[in-house]
Write an enzyme that holds these catalytic residues in place. Structure first.
Site, PDB file in Angstrom:
ATOM      1  CG  ASP A  10      -6.090  18.928 -19.371  1.00 49.06           C
ATOM      2  OD1 ASP A  10      -6.385  18.201 -18.411  1.00 49.06           O
ATOM      3  OD2 ASP A  10      -6.642  18.830 -20.482  1.00 49.06           O
ATOM      4  CB  SER A  11      -4.390  14.728 -19.746  1.00 53.43           C
ATOM      5  OG  SER A  11      -5.756  15.075 -19.916  1.00 53.43           O
ATOM      6  CE1 TYR A  42      -1.440  12.279 -19.220  1.00 53.99           C
ATOM      7  CE2 TYR A  42      -1.608  13.451 -17.136  1.00 53.99           C
ATOM      8  CZ  TYR A  42      -0.903  13.156 -18.286  1.00 53.99           C
ATOM      9  OH  TYR A  42       0.329  13.726 -18.482  1.00 53.99           O
ATOM     10  CB  CYS A  73      -6.011  17.561 -15.640  1.00 54.04           C
ATOM     11  SG  CYS A  73      -6.341  15.840 -16.047  1.00 54.04           S
ATOM     12  CG  ASN A  74     -11.784  17.303 -12.654  1.00 54.69           C
ATOM     13  OD1 ASN A  74     -12.240  17.561 -11.560  1.00 54.69           O
ATOM     14  ND2 ASN A  74     -11.965  18.090 -13.701  1.00 54.69           N
ATOM     15  CD  GLU A 160      -9.531  14.946 -26.403  1.00 57.99           C
ATOM     16  OE1 GLU A 160      -8.779  14.216 -27.038  1.00 57.99           O
ATOM     17  OE2 GLU A 160      -9.156  15.723 -25.505  1.00 57.99           O
ATOM     18  CB  CYS A 194     -14.385  15.525 -16.727  1.00 58.33           C
ATOM     19  SG  CYS A 194     -13.380  15.261 -18.199  1.00 58.33           S
ATOM     20  CG  HIS A 196     -12.733  16.922 -22.453  1.00 58.13           C
ATOM     21  ND1 HIS A 196     -11.626  16.964 -21.650  1.00 58.13           N
ATOM     22  CD2 HIS A 196     -12.290  16.654 -23.702  1.00 58.13           C
ATOM     23  CE1 HIS A 196     -10.551  16.715 -22.380  1.00 58.13           C
ATOM     24  NE2 HIS A 196     -10.928  16.524 -23.632  1.00 58.13           N
TER      25      HIS A 196
HETATM   26  N1  DGL Z   1      -8.600  16.399 -18.444  1.00 56.53           N
HETATM   27  C1  DGL Z   1      -9.133  15.146 -17.988  1.00 56.53           C
HETATM   28  C2  DGL Z   1      -9.968  15.367 -16.720  1.00 56.53           C
HETATM   29  O1  DGL Z   1     -10.362  16.469 -16.378  1.00 56.53           O
HETATM   30  C3  DGL Z   1      -9.980  14.472 -19.048  1.00 56.53           C
HETATM   31  C4  DGL Z   1      -9.188  13.966 -20.225  1.00 56.53           C
HETATM   32  C5  DGL Z   1      -8.327  12.762 -19.939  1.00 56.53           C
HETATM   33  O2  DGL Z   1      -8.874  11.684 -19.581  1.00 56.53           O
HETATM   34  O3  DGL Z   1      -7.135  12.883 -20.070  1.00 56.53           O
HETATM   35  O4  DGL Z   1     -10.247  14.407 -16.044  1.00 56.53           O
END
Ligand code: DGL
Length: 275
Positions: A10-11, A42, A73-74, A160, A194, A196
């Site tokens: 994941d990011s 990201y 990560c989406n 976060e 997403c 989060h």
């Molecule tokens: N993990 C990212 C997602 O699921 C969200 C966090 C990011 O923007 O990096 O889109």
């Protein structure tokens, strides 16, 4: 001890919500989680950058022996996965596999929606990529006839920064939910697109009518992964199974450890690596 883990990328921290559910259904398996915390988020980055970063991470996880990588990560699934699967993988590691979080979510929603009207909440990057509507078109077998999307750029920073309980969280969640409900009054399913967003579920539920099902991805990805491994026994047999879960980050390990406990509900030890 032989370590051939499933890589989970994941990011940053968000993929931990997915990892948590996967570990529940595959407790004997080994996992290596990588968060690119030094370069996240990201969600606001261009296609080119998300693709380059994700490819670097995938190559790294391959170098750590992972025969299978889950892009948890989406945004990375939306902007990088297809290219990596189709262009890079056949050249760099044709025998390895990479899976994302969008396709399993699309399959699940297609199974459960009754009205065929689906809402997607995601980062700006995921929404503007149009990946969800495109994948529904391809994989829903016509069961999803209408999709609406809402970008929620404030939700990731709220989580976060541990502002989940704040008035600000309430304000932004309410605003985005009202917006998406307004876009289509026949929605029966809402995807938390997403990593989060499950942490904001308590607030989200306040504003979503009970008739609408809210879909969290962790459980879905976990369920589909079990099915995938049962169908790909050769790949499954390569994965080591000593119940070991390792955490790596591109940022300072201590920062990762502090925030990760928020997502996992337990303390973990992390190691810093460089991509
Ligand atoms: N993990 C990212 C997602 O699921 C969200 C966090 C990011 O923007 O990096 O889109």
């Amino acid at each position: 001890m032989l370590n051939v883990p499933i890589g989970v990328f994941d990011s940053g921290y968000g993929g931990l919500t997915v990892l948590k559910e996967i570990v529940k259904v595959l407790p004997g398996y080994d996992f290596l989680y990588l968060g690119d915390n030094a370069r996240n988020p990201y969600g606001t980055r261009s296609f080119k950058v998300v693709y380059e970063y994700t490819l670097q991470a995938v190559k790294y996880l391959f170098s750590q022996n992972c025969p299978l990588v889950i892009i948890a990560c989406n945004t990375a699934s939306a902007k990088a996965l297809r290219n990596i699967q189709q262009i890079d993988l056949p050249v760099i590691a044709p025998e390895r596999r990479i899976l994302g979080v969008i396709r399993p979510s699309v399959e699940k929603v297609s199974e459960i929606t009754k009205t065929g009207h689906v809402g997607i909440l995601g980062t700006t990057g995921t929404v503007t990529s149009n990946s969800y509507p495109i994948e529904f078109e391809k994989w829903s077998g016509g069961r999803v006839e209408s999709t609406v999307q809402e970008a929620c750029p404030m939700w990731v920073p709220i989580v976060e920064n541990n502002e989940i309980e704040s008035e600000g969280a309430e304000y932004f969640v309410r605003k985005n939910i009202m917006n998406i409900l307004e876009k289509d009054r026949n929605l029966d399913t809402l995807i938390l697109g997403c990593t989060h967003y499950p942490l904001l579920l308590n607030i989200i539920q306040k504003y979503v009518p009970e008739s609408i099902k809210i879909l969290e991805q962790g459980e879905i990805v976990a369920e589909k992964l079990v099915d995938y491994l049962q169908r790909h026994t050769e790949l499954d047999s390569k994965i080591s199974k000593n119940s070991r879960v390792e955490y790596q980050t591109t940022e300072v390990a201590q920062n990762f450890e502090e925030k990760a406990s928020l997502f996992l509900g337990k303390p973990v030890k992390a190691r810093t690596i460089h991509l």
